[in-house]
Design a protein around this motif. Structure first.
Motif, short mmCIF file in Angstrom:
data_model
loop_
_atom_site.label_atom_id
_atom_site.label_comp_id
_atom_site.label_asym_id
_atom_site.label_seq_id
_atom_site.Cartn_x
_atom_site.Cartn_y
_atom_site.Cartn_z
N GLY A 1 2.84 11.07 -5.38
CA GLY A 1 3.90 10.62 -4.48
C GLY A 1 3.58 10.81 -3.01
N HIS A 2 4.60 11.24 -2.25
CA HIS A 2 4.43 11.37 -0.81
C HIS A 2 3.46 12.49 -0.42
N ASN A 3 3.07 13.32 -1.38
CA ASN A 3 2.07 14.36 -1.09
C ASN A 3 0.64 13.86 -1.22
N THR A 4 0.47 12.58 -1.49
CA THR A 4 -0.87 12.00 -1.62
C THR A 4 -1.60 12.02 -0.28
N ILE A 5 -2.83 12.49 -0.30
CA ILE A 5 -3.70 12.43 0.88
C ILE A 5 -4.54 11.16 0.76
N PHE A 6 -4.50 10.30 1.76
CA PHE A 6 -5.22 9.03 1.68
C PHE A 6 -6.02 8.81 2.97
N ASP A 7 -6.92 7.83 2.92
CA ASP A 7 -7.70 7.44 4.10
C ASP A 7 -6.91 6.41 4.90
N LEU A 8 -6.91 6.58 6.21
CA LEU A 8 -6.19 5.67 7.08
C LEU A 8 -7.10 5.19 8.20
N ASP B 1 -5.50 21.33 -2.35
CA ASP B 1 -4.93 22.14 -3.43
C ASP B 1 -3.48 21.79 -3.74
N ILE B 2 -2.96 20.72 -3.12
CA ILE B 2 -1.57 20.36 -3.37
C ILE B 2 -1.42 19.82 -4.80
N PRO B 3 -0.61 20.45 -5.63
CA PRO B 3 -0.42 19.93 -7.00
C PRO B 3 0.57 18.76 -6.98
N SER B 4 0.39 17.83 -7.90
CA SER B 4 1.34 16.71 -7.97
C SER B 4 2.69 17.19 -8.49
N HIS B 5 2.68 18.24 -9.32
CA HIS B 5 3.89 18.85 -9.84
C HIS B 5 3.52 20.21 -10.44
N ILE B 6 4.53 21.00 -10.74
CA ILE B 6 4.31 22.30 -11.38
C ILE B 6 5.00 22.29 -12.73
N ASP B 7 4.22 22.42 -13.80
CA ASP B 7 4.76 22.45 -15.16
C ASP B 7 5.04 23.89 -15.57
N VAL B 8 6.17 24.08 -16.24
CA VAL B 8 6.48 25.41 -16.76
C VAL B 8 7.08 25.25 -18.16
N GLN C 1 0.83 -1.21 0.00
CA GLN C 1 0.00 0.00 0.00
C GLN C 1 0.86 1.25 0.00
N ILE C 2 1.91 1.25 0.83
CA ILE C 2 2.79 2.41 0.92
C ILE C 2 3.54 2.64 -0.40
N SER C 3 4.01 1.55 -1.01
CA SER C 3 4.73 1.68 -2.28
C SER C 3 3.83 2.23 -3.38
N ARG C 4 2.57 1.80 -3.40
CA ARG C 4 1.64 2.33 -4.41
C ARG C 4 1.49 3.84 -4.26
N ILE C 5 1.46 4.31 -3.04
CA ILE C 5 1.32 5.74 -2.80
C ILE C 5 2.59 6.49 -3.22
N LEU C 6 3.73 6.00 -2.79
CA LEU C 6 4.99 6.69 -3.08
C LEU C 6 5.29 6.74 -4.58
N PHE C 7 4.84 5.71 -5.32
CA PHE C 7 5.11 5.67 -6.76
C PHE C 7 3.94 6.21 -7.60
N SER C 8 2.94 6.76 -6.94
CA SER C 8 1.83 7.39 -7.68
C SER C 8 2.26 8.75 -8.20
N ALA D 1 -4.64 11.19 6.00
CA ALA D 1 -3.24 11.16 6.39
C ALA D 1 -2.35 11.26 5.16
N MET D 2 -1.06 11.49 5.41
CA MET D 2 -0.08 11.50 4.35
C MET D 2 1.26 11.01 4.89
N ILE D 3 2.14 10.61 4.00
CA ILE D 3 3.48 10.15 4.36
C ILE D 3 4.40 11.36 4.42
N VAL D 4 5.05 11.57 5.57
CA VAL D 4 5.91 12.74 5.70
C VAL D 4 7.39 12.38 5.74
#
Length: 228
Positions: free
Chosen positions: A58-65, A141-148, A48-55, A76-79
């Motif tokens: 990533g570690h900014n994913t908010i999930f149900d715990l 509002d946390i973006p997965s990344h910022i494109d420029v 479960q943790i690996s699926r989140i980290l490799f999504s 919760a999230m992985i810090v």
């Protein structure tokens, strides 16, 4: 559908031997804290943790715990996380309960899109100085990344933090004039490489015993239960 992580309270709590037994059983020892609760020693499923980290987020994913037999899930999230240096297996993580109505400080990756004109037609080299930026915003509002888009960046031109796309929901915490990327000449790149090599060589010659010594006792004392 959001990932649901099941956290089981850990026997022995923060005991190092208990953490080792958790790993032998194929789980990851973890600590859950935040939102006004006392820290809790738990164990979680590494898949479960690996699926989140490799999504994508990533570690900014908010999930149900869910914790033990509690019916209500918490956000919760992985810090923080640690991996075994040889086989890269997860050996410990820190989980934090999240309040959806309170802002968070997180780092998100900066993704450069396109080929700069300074590289394509002017013989330059793209140098990305800042690969992540710390932001403050609500969890939703946390973006997965910022494109420029950097297609218009010419030779010797600089992309500043203030030029990254953003809105009033996201606040950049670094200096606005911080350099994100620039296009430099091949000659400048070669000179920088030579200077770096010179400094490294000089530092090694001046302090030959540093490499022979281990980490300071104060730093060694900070090793987590997973490394003992």
């Amino acid at each position: 559908m959001p990932e649901v992580v099941v956290a089981k309270p850990r026997e022995g709590k923060f005991n190092k031997n208990a953490a080792r037994r958790v790993r032998v059983a194929g789980k990851i020892p973890a600590v859950l804290y935040g939102a006004g609760h006392e820290p809790v020693a738990v164990e979680v499923d590494p898949k479960q943790i690996s699926r989140i980290l490799f999504s994508e987020s990533g570690h900014n994913t908010i999930f149900d715990l869910t914790l033990g037999d509690q019916a209500n899930a918490a956000k919760a999230m992985i810090v923080d996380w640690q991996r075994e240096p040889i086989n890269d297996k997860l050996i410990h993580i820190d989980l934090k309960r999240i309040a959806l109505d309170k802002t968070l400080r997180v780092s998100v990756p900066i993704r450069l899109v396109g080929v700069p004109v300074g590289v394509k037609t002017e013989g330059g080299i793209l140098d990305q100085v800042l690969r992540e930026v710390e932001i403050e915003c609500l969890p939703a509002d946390i973006p997965s990344h910022i494109d420029v888009d950097i297609a218009g960046l010419g030779l010797h031109q600089v992309l500043r933090l203030s030029e990254l796309p953003h809105n009033d929901k996201v606040k950049f915490l670094a200096a606005e004039d911080a350099t994100v990327a620039h296009v430099i000449s091949i000659r400048e790149e070669a000179a920088a490489t030579v200077d770096a090599a010179t400094v490294a060589t000089a530092g090694t010659a001046a302090e030959p015993e540093v490499a022979k010594k281990g980490k300071p006792d104060a730093e060694a004392a900070k090793k987590t239960e997973s490394k003992k």
